[in-house]
Each structure stands twice: as structure tokens, then as C-alpha cells.
Design a protein around this motif. Sequence first.
Motif, mmCIF file in Angstrom:
data_model
loop_
_atom_site.group_PDB
_atom_site.id
_atom_site.type_symbol
_atom_site.label_atom_id
_atom_site.label_comp_id
_atom_site.label_asym_id
_atom_site.label_seq_id
_atom_site.Cartn_x
_atom_site.Cartn_y
_atom_site.Cartn_z
ATOM 1 N N ALA A 129 6.917 3.008 -13.692
ATOM 2 C CA ALA A 129 7.531 2.937 -12.360
ATOM 3 C C ALA A 129 6.639 3.597 -11.316
ATOM 4 O O ALA A 129 6.515 3.101 -10.195
ATOM 5 N N GLY A 130 6.005 4.708 -11.685
ATOM 6 C CA GLY A 130 5.089 5.369 -10.756
ATOM 7 C C GLY A 130 3.901 4.499 -10.404
ATOM 8 O O GLY A 130 3.527 4.381 -9.224
ATOM 9 N N LEU A 131 3.295 3.861 -11.402
ATOM 10 C CA LEU A 131 2.165 2.963 -11.137
ATOM 11 C C LEU A 131 2.594 1.754 -10.309
ATOM 12 O O LEU A 131 1.879 1.324 -9.402
ATOM 13 N N ALA A 132 3.762 1.213 -10.618
ATOM 14 C CA ALA A 132 4.272 0.075 -9.846
ATOM 15 C C ALA A 132 4.525 0.476 -8.400
ATOM 16 O O ALA A 132 4.237 -0.291 -7.473
ATOM 17 N N ASN A 133 5.029 1.685 -8.181
ATOM 18 C CA ASN A 133 5.266 2.146 -6.812
ATOM 19 C C ASN A 133 3.968 2.397 -6.067
ATOM 20 O O ASN A 133 3.879 2.163 -4.855
ATOM 21 N N LEU A 134 2.946 2.881 -6.765
ATOM 22 C CA LEU A 134 1.640 3.041 -6.126
ATOM 23 C C LEU A 134 1.081 1.686 -5.698
ATOM 24 O O LEU A 134 0.554 1.538 -4.589
ATOM 25 N N ALA A 135 1.199 0.697 -6.573
ATOM 26 C CA ALA A 135 0.725 -0.652 -6.235
ATOM 27 C C ALA A 135 1.539 -1.239 -5.084
ATOM 28 O O ALA A 135 0.981 -1.850 -4.167
ATOM 29 N N ALA A 136 2.852 -1.047 -5.124
ATOM 30 C CA ALA A 136 3.702 -1.560 -4.038
ATOM 31 C C ALA A 136 3.387 -0.864 -2.725
ATOM 32 O O ALA A 136 3.330 -1.493 -1.670
ATOM 33 N N GLY A 137 3.161 0.445 -2.778
ATOM 34 C CA GLY A 137 2.824 1.186 -1.568
ATOM 35 C C GLY A 137 1.506 0.744 -0.976
ATOM 36 O O GLY A 137 1.354 0.660 0.252
ATOM 37 N N ALA A 138 0.540 0.418 -1.827
ATOM 38 C CA ALA A 138 -0.760 -0.052 -1.336
ATOM 39 C C ALA A 138 -0.620 -1.388 -0.606
ATOM 40 O O ALA A 138 -1.395 -1.689 0.294
ATOM 41 N N GLY A 139 0.374 -2.161 -0.985
ATOM 42 C CA GLY A 139 0.610 -3.436 -0.325
ATOM 43 C C GLY A 139 1.655 -3.365 0.775
ATOM 44 O O GLY A 139 2.083 -4.380 1.298
ATOM 45 N N GLY A 140 2.099 -2.162 1.108
ATOM 46 C CA GLY A 140 3.088 -2.011 2.170
ATOM 47 C C GLY A 140 4.524 -2.180 1.695
ATOM 48 O O GLY A 140 5.427 -2.347 2.502
ATOM 49 N N GLY A 141 4.730 -2.100 0.380
ATOM 50 C CA GLY A 141 6.069 -2.296 -0.166
ATOM 51 C C GLY A 141 6.897 -1.025 -0.169
ATOM 52 O O GLY A 141 6.448 0.047 0.234
ATOM 53 N N MET A 142 8.117 -1.166 -0.628
ATOM 54 C CA MET A 142 9.053 -0.048 -0.679
ATOM 55 C C MET A 142 9.093 0.553 -2.074
ATOM 56 O O MET A 142 8.598 -0.023 -3.030
#
Length: 192
Positions: A129-142
Motif C-alpha cells: 500500500a505504501g509503494l502504491a501510494n508513492l506511485a499514485a502521489g507521483a502521478g497526482g493521485g490520492m
Amino acid sequence: KASQGILDITVANVRRLNARITSHAVALPGVLLLSTAAFFIWAFAQGLGPAELERRGLLLGSLEAGRVDAVFSTLPRLLEGLTWAALLDQWATIGTILVISSISILLTGSALELLTGEDVDVNRELRVAGLANLAAGAGGGMVGFHSLSISSLIIHFGGRNRLIGVIAAGTAGAVLLFGIELIGYLPRPLLG
């Protein structure tokens, strides 16, 4: 009596077949894809093109266009205008999001253990979940984490392998890569 016995056997066989089909992992996506295909076959048989279907309100319609290249081309400009002091002022909010997300992942993991009867590696789930959130954050996600309702629905329909996650990620990736305009082609009756 003989015809009643044949009828009972036929009904029992249909029920068994129905239970096998509806509990299969691809039952729901298959019904959605077949329904969409049937809708467009019907529409084109009636001589209705996408523009006419949208005019009649039968398609979801055009949405604001967006593509992955637009996200990544605007990211540097957004970072240039970032006031780091304002970001640091939000430390309490960011910390709250981290704590709530972590607790939610732990609770969802425990609930999934009860639902499936299998052990869940919470350390692995937190890392993923942490890695997915880092990837989402890099793309402007929530911020995102596991969803108990969606996971239980998938388990109910027999999805017990990683293919479900790959399909979900592929669907989101297709929208990201090819643009949100694809969503505009979804039939409104299907969504209803």
C-alpha cells in the motif's frame, strides 16, 4: 410421475450450472462486457452512431479529456510554484492521513482474514500500500488502501487469484494512458 422426475432433474441441473457460472471470477466482468457489446450491436443495427447515442443520452458522454502526458507535463510547473513552508504547515494533516490509512489497512487485513479463513501478511500489505501510494502521489493521485467491500465482492464471486488485481490495474492504466474520453462510451443503461 416420470415427467415430474425428469423436470426435477432438469431444474436441479440448471441450478447447479447457474451456481457454477455465477460464482466464477469472470462472471460479473463477462456480463458487463457482453452487455456493452449487445448494446452497441443493437445501436448499430438501428443505425445509431456514437454521436447520435450521446445526443439521445444513451452514452455517458464526453468528459474532460486527460492523458498521462498531460499529468506529467504539468507536474514540474506545479512543483515550481510549491511553497515548501505551506507544505510543512500541513504536517499534522499528513500525519493524520498516514495513521488513519495504516489503521484502516490493518483492520481490513484482519477482516479479510476472517472472511477468507487465510492468514494475511500485514507487513507485506502495508509495504504494498505504501509503494502504491508513492506511485499514485507521483502521478497526482490520492491516498488509497484496501477496500473491504470490493474485496469481499471479489471473493464472493470466486476471484481468489492475482489476475483480478492485474485486470483492475490494467483498466485504470488504460484510462490513464488512452484518456478519460473512453469512459464517455459507456452505455448509461449498463451503468444504471
